[in-house]
Design a protein around this motif. Structure first.
Motif, short mmCIF file in Angstrom:
data_model
loop_
_atom_site.label_atom_id
_atom_site.label_comp_id
_atom_site.label_asym_id
_atom_site.label_seq_id
_atom_site.Cartn_x
_atom_site.Cartn_y
_atom_site.Cartn_z
N THR A 185 0.82 -1.22 0.00
CA THR A 185 0.00 0.00 0.00
C THR A 185 0.85 1.27 0.00
O THR A 185 0.59 2.17 -0.80
CB THR A 185 -0.99 0.00 1.19
OG1 THR A 185 -1.83 -1.16 1.08
CG2 THR A 185 -1.85 1.25 1.19
N ARG A 218 -9.15 -2.59 -2.03
CA ARG A 218 -8.47 -3.80 -1.60
C ARG A 218 -9.43 -4.97 -1.48
O ARG A 218 -10.61 -4.79 -1.19
CB ARG A 218 -7.79 -3.57 -0.25
CG ARG A 218 -6.59 -2.66 -0.39
CD ARG A 218 -5.81 -2.53 0.87
NE ARG A 218 -5.34 -3.80 1.37
CZ ARG A 218 -4.68 -3.94 2.51
NH1 ARG A 218 -4.42 -2.90 3.24
NH2 ARG A 218 -4.30 -5.12 2.91
N TYR A 259 -5.59 -5.93 -4.86
CA TYR A 259 -5.82 -4.52 -5.13
C TYR A 259 -6.40 -4.36 -6.53
O TYR A 259 -6.04 -5.10 -7.43
CB TYR A 259 -4.51 -3.72 -5.13
CG TYR A 259 -3.81 -3.63 -3.81
CD1 TYR A 259 -4.00 -2.54 -2.99
CD2 TYR A 259 -2.94 -4.62 -3.40
CE1 TYR A 259 -3.35 -2.44 -1.78
CE2 TYR A 259 -2.29 -4.54 -2.19
CZ TYR A 259 -2.50 -3.44 -1.38
OH TYR A 259 -1.85 -3.34 -0.19
#
Length: 77
Positions: free
Chosen positions: A20, A36, A64
């Motif tokens: 991330t 996500r 993702y």
């Protein structure tokens, strides 16, 4: 962080600590452009003769999905 500590991390921990932040540092907005744990399809299509259905037990997931604009996905990770 040494290798022993990395091996004790869960997949979620690795996403939170490494993936991330890398996506954010690349310029993606976490609130508008990153989702996500996204379900990609309800499962593979099973065909038997002239009938078809989805095997909903075998769902596909992405860690993702990156969006250029709302409802315009451009990358799956």
């Amino acid at each position: 962080m040494d290798i022993k500590e990395k091996k004790s991390l869960s997949e979620t921990d690795i996403c939170d600590l490494f993936i991330t932040p890398a996506i954010r540092n690349a310029g993606w907005d976490a609130m508008r452009q990153i989702r996500r744990e996204v379900t990609l399809t309800p499962g593979p299509i099973v065909v038997r003769g002239n009938l078809s259905s989805r095997n909903k037990k075998l769902k596909k997931f992405a860690d993702y999905v990156l969006y250029w604009e709302p409802n315009v996905p451009v990358a799956v990770i």
